[in-house]
Design an enzyme around this catalytic site. Structure first.
Site, PDB file in Angstrom:
ATOM      1  CB  CYS A   6       7.725  -0.238   0.252  1.00  9.60           C
ATOM      2  SG  CYS A   6       8.398  -0.807  -1.321  1.00  9.60           S
ATOM      3  CB  CYS A   9       8.747  -3.849   1.260  1.00  9.82           C
ATOM      4  SG  CYS A   9      10.283  -2.909   1.180  1.00  9.82           S
ATOM      5  CG  ASP A  32       4.249  -5.394 -14.526  1.00  6.48           C
ATOM      6  OD1 ASP A  32       5.279  -4.745 -14.313  1.00  6.48           O
ATOM      7  OD2 ASP A  32       3.113  -4.864 -14.623  1.00  6.48           O
ATOM      8  CG  HIS A  48      12.850  -0.024   0.350  1.00  5.27           C
ATOM      9  ND1 HIS A  48      11.689  -0.062  -0.397  1.00  5.27           N
ATOM     10  CD2 HIS A  48      13.329   1.241   0.229  1.00  5.27           C
ATOM     11  CE1 HIS A  48      11.479   1.126  -0.923  1.00  5.27           C
ATOM     12  NE2 HIS A  48      12.456   1.941  -0.563  1.00  5.27           N
ATOM     13  CG  ASN A  91      11.841   1.937 -16.523  1.00 12.33           C
ATOM     14  OD1 ASN A  91      12.495   1.983 -17.564  1.00 12.33           O
ATOM     15  ND2 ASN A  91      10.672   1.321 -16.441  1.00 12.33           N
ATOM     16  CB  THR A  99       5.483   4.164 -11.678  1.00 10.43           C
ATOM     17  OG1 THR A  99       5.510   2.754 -11.919  1.00 10.43           O
ATOM     18  CG2 THR A  99       5.394   4.928 -12.988  1.00 10.43           C
ATOM     19  CG  HIS A 102      11.253  -2.274  -3.525  1.00 15.80           C
ATOM     20  ND1 HIS A 102      11.090  -2.731  -2.219  1.00 15.80           N
ATOM     21  CD2 HIS A 102      12.009  -3.221  -4.148  1.00 15.80           C
ATOM     22  CE1 HIS A 102      11.728  -3.881  -2.065  1.00 15.80           C
ATOM     23  NE2 HIS A 102      12.291  -4.201  -3.229  1.00 15.80           N
ATOM     24  CG  HIS A 104      10.805  -2.580 -10.231  1.00 13.19           C
ATOM     25  ND1 HIS A 104      10.661  -1.428  -9.490  1.00 13.19           N
ATOM     26  CD2 HIS A 104      10.319  -2.303 -11.469  1.00 13.19           C
ATOM     27  CE1 HIS A 104      10.099  -0.496 -10.241  1.00 13.19           C
ATOM     28  NE2 HIS A 104       9.889  -0.994 -11.448  1.00 13.19           N
TER      29      HIS A 104
END
Ligand code: 5GP
Ligand code: ZN
Length: 118
Positions: A6, A9, A32, A48, A91, A99, A102, A104
């Protein structure tokens, strides 16, 4: 718990180096990679969770969610957007544009956000 392979992670726990905007024992905040606003960072629990539903499912998850909320004003101040205003977005699910699976939270600030409906 962290999930092998991930990306968030690895970023949140320093396995892949990134410039941290903010970090404590529960959460990390970094820029980002594909900014959609003048200021665009991601706030990520170090443990996670697949999505916001997974985050809310356990007491530990809800504690991590509280840690995200508690850090928001400090992160906004660090980024210099506390006074100008900002938006926090999650989202949940690919149908809503998630997308990276994990959980966020996007923190965005940009004058153009003022003209948007939501
Ligand atoms: P989502 O669409 O899941 O809500 O948001 C995922 C976000 O993660 C996107 O805005 C994307 O630009 C960002 N992102 C994807 N991979 C990486 C990466 O490896 N590093 C960073 N810093 N951001 C990433
Ligand atoms: Zn993860």
């Amino acid at each position: 718990m962290q999930k092998p392979d991930c990306i968030f992670c690895k970023l949140a726990n320093g396995e892949i180096s990134t410039a941290m905007v903010y970090e404590n024992d529960q959460i990390a905040c970094f820029k980002d990679a594909s900014p959609q606003a003048q200021t665009h960072v991601l706030i990520v629990p170090k443990q996670h969770y697949h999505d916001i539903e997974d985050l809310g499912r356990t007491a530990a998850g809800r504690d991590d969610a509280a840690a995200v909320l508690a850090a928001v004003p400090e992160i906004a101040a660090i980024l210099g957007v506390g006074d100008s205003g900002y938006r926090v977005i999650n989202n949940c699910g690919s149908g809503a544009g998630q997308t990276v699976f994990h959980v966020h939270f996007h923190l965005l600030s940009d004058p153009k956000l003022k003209d948007k409906l939501v």
